[in-house]
Design a protein around this motif. Sequence first.
Motif, PDB file in Angstrom:
ATOM      1  N   PHE A   1      11.987   2.127  -8.938  1.00 49.17           N
ATOM      2  CA  PHE A   1      12.764   1.173  -8.153  1.00 49.17           C
ATOM      3  C   PHE A   1      14.128   0.919  -8.783  1.00 49.17           C
ATOM      4  O   PHE A   1      14.328   1.156  -9.975  1.00 49.17           O
ATOM      5  N   SER A   2      15.021   0.384  -7.972  1.00 44.69           N
ATOM      6  CA  SER A   2      16.382   0.087  -8.430  1.00 44.69           C
ATOM      7  C   SER A   2      16.420  -1.001  -9.500  1.00 44.69           C
ATOM      8  O   SER A   2      17.408  -1.107 -10.233  1.00 44.69           O
ATOM      9  N   ASP A   3      15.353  -1.791  -9.638  1.00 42.67           N
ATOM     10  CA  ASP A   3      15.318  -2.828 -10.677  1.00 42.67           C
ATOM     11  C   ASP A   3      14.770  -2.290 -12.000  1.00 42.67           C
ATOM     12  O   ASP A   3      14.411  -3.050 -12.894  1.00 42.67           O
ATOM     13  N   LYS A   4      14.710  -0.962 -12.131  1.00 48.31           N
ATOM     14  CA  LYS A   4      14.280  -0.247 -13.346  1.00 48.31           C
ATOM     15  C   LYS A   4      12.776  -0.337 -13.618  1.00 48.31           C
ATOM     16  O   LYS A   4      12.316  -0.002 -14.703  1.00 48.31           O
ATOM     17  N   THR A   5      11.974  -0.771 -12.636  1.00 49.90           N
ATOM     18  CA  THR A   5      10.520  -0.759 -12.769  1.00 49.90           C
ATOM     19  C   THR A   5       9.979   0.466 -12.047  1.00 49.90           C
ATOM     20  O   THR A   5      10.715   1.155 -11.321  1.00 49.90           O
ATOM     21  N   HIS A   6       8.691   0.747 -12.235  1.00 46.32           N
ATOM     22  CA  HIS A   6       8.058   1.862 -11.528  1.00 46.32           C
ATOM     23  C   HIS A   6       6.570   1.582 -11.370  1.00 46.32           C
ATOM     24  O   HIS A   6       6.011   0.734 -12.058  1.00 46.32           O
ATOM     25  N   VAL A   7       5.972   2.299 -10.458  1.00 49.32           N
ATOM     26  CA  VAL A   7       4.523   2.291 -10.259  1.00 49.32           C
ATOM     27  C   VAL A   7       4.076   3.743 -10.186  1.00 49.32           C
ATOM     28  O   VAL A   7       4.862   4.623  -9.825  1.00 49.32           O
ATOM     29  N   ASP A   8       2.817   3.994 -10.571  1.00 46.25           N
ATOM     30  CA  ASP A   8       2.299   5.345 -10.394  1.00 46.25           C
ATOM     31  C   ASP A   8       0.809   5.281 -10.113  1.00 46.25           C
ATOM     32  O   ASP A   8       0.144   4.311 -10.453  1.00 46.25           O
ATOM     33  N   ALA A   9       0.343   6.327  -9.448  1.00 47.21           N
ATOM     34  CA  ALA A   9      -1.061   6.407  -9.047  1.00 47.21           C
ATOM     35  C   ALA A   9      -1.398   7.843  -8.689  1.00 47.21           C
ATOM     36  O   ALA A   9      -0.507   8.655  -8.408  1.00 47.21           O
ATOM     37  N   ASN A  10      -2.694   8.159  -8.679  1.00 49.35           N
ATOM     38  CA  ASN A  10      -3.158   9.431  -8.135  1.00 49.35           C
ATOM     39  C   ASN A  10      -3.294   9.237  -6.633  1.00 49.35           C
ATOM     40  O   ASN A  10      -4.022   8.353  -6.191  1.00 49.35           O
ATOM     41  N   ILE A  11      -2.587  10.040  -5.856  1.00 45.37           N
ATOM     42  CA  ILE A  11      -2.617   9.939  -4.396  1.00 45.37           C
ATOM     43  C   ILE A  11      -3.306  11.169  -3.835  1.00 45.37           C
ATOM     44  O   ILE A  11      -3.000  12.295  -4.229  1.00 45.37           O
ATOM     45  N   ASP A  12      -4.218  10.962  -2.896  1.00 47.09           N
ATOM     46  CA  ASP A  12      -4.919  12.047  -2.215  1.00 47.09           C
ATOM     47  C   ASP A  12      -4.084  12.458  -1.004  1.00 47.09           C
ATOM     48  O   ASP A  12      -4.209  11.886   0.070  1.00 47.09           O
ATOM     49  N   TYR A  13      -3.216  13.447  -1.182  1.00 49.05           N
ATOM     50  CA  TYR A  13      -2.302  13.863  -0.114  1.00 49.05           C
ATOM     51  C   TYR A  13      -3.010  14.553   1.044  1.00 49.05           C
ATOM     52  O   TYR A  13      -2.450  14.650   2.126  1.00 49.05           O
ATOM     53  N   CYS A  14      -4.224  15.015   0.844  1.00 44.04           N
ATOM     54  CA  CYS A  14      -4.973  15.611   1.953  1.00 44.04           C
ATOM     55  C   CYS A  14      -5.377  14.544   2.976  1.00 44.04           C
ATOM     56  O   CYS A  14      -5.660  14.866   4.121  1.00 44.04           O
ATOM     57  N   ASN A  15      -5.412  13.288   2.546  1.00 45.54           N
ATOM     58  CA  ASN A  15      -5.852  12.211   3.420  1.00 45.54           C
ATOM     59  C   ASN A  15      -4.838  11.083   3.547  1.00 45.54           C
ATOM     60  O   ASN A  15      -5.171  10.009   4.037  1.00 45.54           O
ATOM     61  N   ALA A  16      -3.615  11.292   3.102  1.00 46.84           N
ATOM     62  CA  ALA A  16      -2.597  10.238   3.151  1.00 46.84           C
ATOM     63  C   ALA A  16      -1.614  10.497   4.293  1.00 46.84           C
ATOM     64  O   ALA A  16      -0.940  11.517   4.314  1.00 46.84           O
ATOM     65  N   ASP A  17      -1.575   9.579   5.237  1.00 45.31           N
ATOM     66  CA  ASP A  17      -0.580   9.637   6.305  1.00 45.31           C
ATOM     67  C   ASP A  17       0.525   8.615   6.076  1.00 45.31           C
ATOM     68  O   ASP A  17       1.665   8.809   6.492  1.00 45.31           O
ATOM     69  N   LYS A  18       0.149   7.497   5.434  1.00 47.12           N
ATOM     70  CA  LYS A  18       1.103   6.423   5.125  1.00 47.12           C
ATOM     71  C   LYS A  18       0.907   6.007   3.680  1.00 47.12           C
ATOM     72  O   LYS A  18      -0.219   5.754   3.251  1.00 47.12           O
ATOM     73  N   ILE A  19       2.006   5.955   2.945  1.00 43.26           N
ATOM     74  CA  ILE A  19       1.972   5.493   1.560  1.00 43.26           C
ATOM     75  C   ILE A  19       2.818   4.232   1.506  1.00 43.26           C
ATOM     76  O   ILE A  19       4.020   4.265   1.769  1.00 43.26           O
ATOM     77  N   THR A  20       2.160   3.111   1.199  1.00 42.19           N
ATOM     78  CA  THR A  20       2.859   1.834   1.116  1.00 42.19           C
ATOM     79  C   THR A  20       3.119   1.510  -0.345  1.00 42.19           C
ATOM     80  O   THR A  20       2.200   1.528  -1.168  1.00 42.19           O
ATOM     81  N   VAL A  21       4.375   1.229  -0.646  1.00 45.43           N
ATOM     82  CA  VAL A  21       4.807   0.966  -2.019  1.00 45.43           C
ATOM     83  C   VAL A  21       5.161  -0.510  -2.162  1.00 45.43           C
ATOM     84  O   VAL A  21       5.919  -1.054  -1.356  1.00 45.43           O
ATOM     85  N   ARG A  22       4.567  -1.118  -3.180  1.00 46.74           N
ATOM     86  CA  ARG A  22       4.897  -2.503  -3.547  1.00 46.74           C
ATOM     87  C   ARG A  22       5.226  -2.515  -5.033  1.00 46.74           C
ATOM     88  O   ARG A  22       4.873  -1.575  -5.741  1.00 46.74           O
ATOM     89  N   ASN A  23       5.862  -3.564  -5.513  1.00 51.58           N
ATOM     90  CA  ASN A  23       6.149  -3.658  -6.929  1.00 51.58           C
ATOM     91  C   ASN A  23       4.882  -3.641  -7.768  1.00 51.58           C
ATOM     92  O   ASN A  23       4.907  -3.235  -8.930  1.00 51.58           O
ATOM     93  N   SER A  24       3.774  -4.049  -7.180  1.00 48.62           N
ATOM     94  CA  SER A  24       2.512  -4.129  -7.911  1.00 48.62           C
ATOM     95  C   SER A  24       1.655  -2.865  -7.811  1.00 48.62           C
ATOM     96  O   SER A  24       0.625  -2.769  -8.468  1.00 48.62           O
ATOM     97  N   GLY A  25       2.041  -1.906  -6.983  1.00 48.37           N
ATOM     98  CA  GLY A  25       1.239  -0.696  -6.879  1.00 48.37           C
ATOM     99  C   GLY A  25       1.486   0.091  -5.606  1.00 48.37           C
ATOM    100  O   GLY A  25       2.380  -0.220  -4.825  1.00 48.37           O
ATOM    101  N   ILE A  26       0.661   1.107  -5.411  1.00 48.12           N
ATOM    102  CA  ILE A  26       0.771   2.034  -4.285  1.00 48.12           C
ATOM    103  C   ILE A  26      -0.572   2.073  -3.577  1.00 48.12           C
ATOM    104  O   ILE A  26      -1.617   2.170  -4.228  1.00 48.12           O
ATOM    105  N   VAL A  27      -0.555   2.011  -2.241  1.00 51.79           N
ATOM    106  CA  VAL A  27      -1.776   2.216  -1.452  1.00 51.79           C
ATOM    107  C   VAL A  27      -1.475   3.257  -0.387  1.00 51.79           C
ATOM    108  O   VAL A  27      -0.338   3.409   0.035  1.00 51.79           O
ATOM    109  N   TRP A  28      -2.493   3.982   0.034  1.00 47.24           N
ATOM    110  CA  TRP A  28      -2.319   4.983   1.080  1.00 47.24           C
ATOM    111  C   TRP A  28      -3.472   4.946   2.035  1.00 47.24           C
ATOM    112  O   TRP A  28      -4.561   4.504   1.721  1.00 47.24           O
ATOM    113  N   GLU A  29      -3.200   5.405   3.227  1.00 47.34           N
ATOM    114  CA  GLU A  29      -4.223   5.498   4.275  1.00 47.34           C
ATOM    115  C   GLU A  29      -3.980   6.719   5.107  1.00 47.34           C
ATOM    116  O   GLU A  29      -2.928   7.282   5.149  1.00 47.34           O
TER     117      GLU A  29
END
Length: 112
Positions: A84-112
């Motif tokens: 992010f532009s505020d010099k923070t970051h998040v990371d996670a293992n994402i299952d791209y075979c099943n991810a259509d939407k990746i939602t990013v928040r300062n606290s983490g990443i979720v996908w569906e």
Amino acid sequence: MSSMLRFGACALVLAFAIPAPASAKRWKFEIINKSAAHVTSFRTQEDGKWSKNWLEENVAPGETFDMDFGTDEGDCSVRTRIAFSDKTHVDANIDYCNADKITVRNSGIVWE
């Protein structure tokens, strides 16, 4: 119509009627930025090294960005780091075979 010609015509019809397997889908998805800062980079990890930044431009808070890796080859689960532009970051293992939407928040990443 000969039986060989009929068989060929039926095989052609069946080839187009059977849906492609899920693995034939290219890894296309939306990034939804629900954080308080701009997303400045989207990197994936392979063999312990981070990729180039997949983003061509920053994604502002509240914006959605369409991504396409251009392939569906490789492991489905990929370590992903979003900065992010505020010099923070998040990371996670994402299952791209099943991810259509990746939602990013300062606290983490979720996908569906």
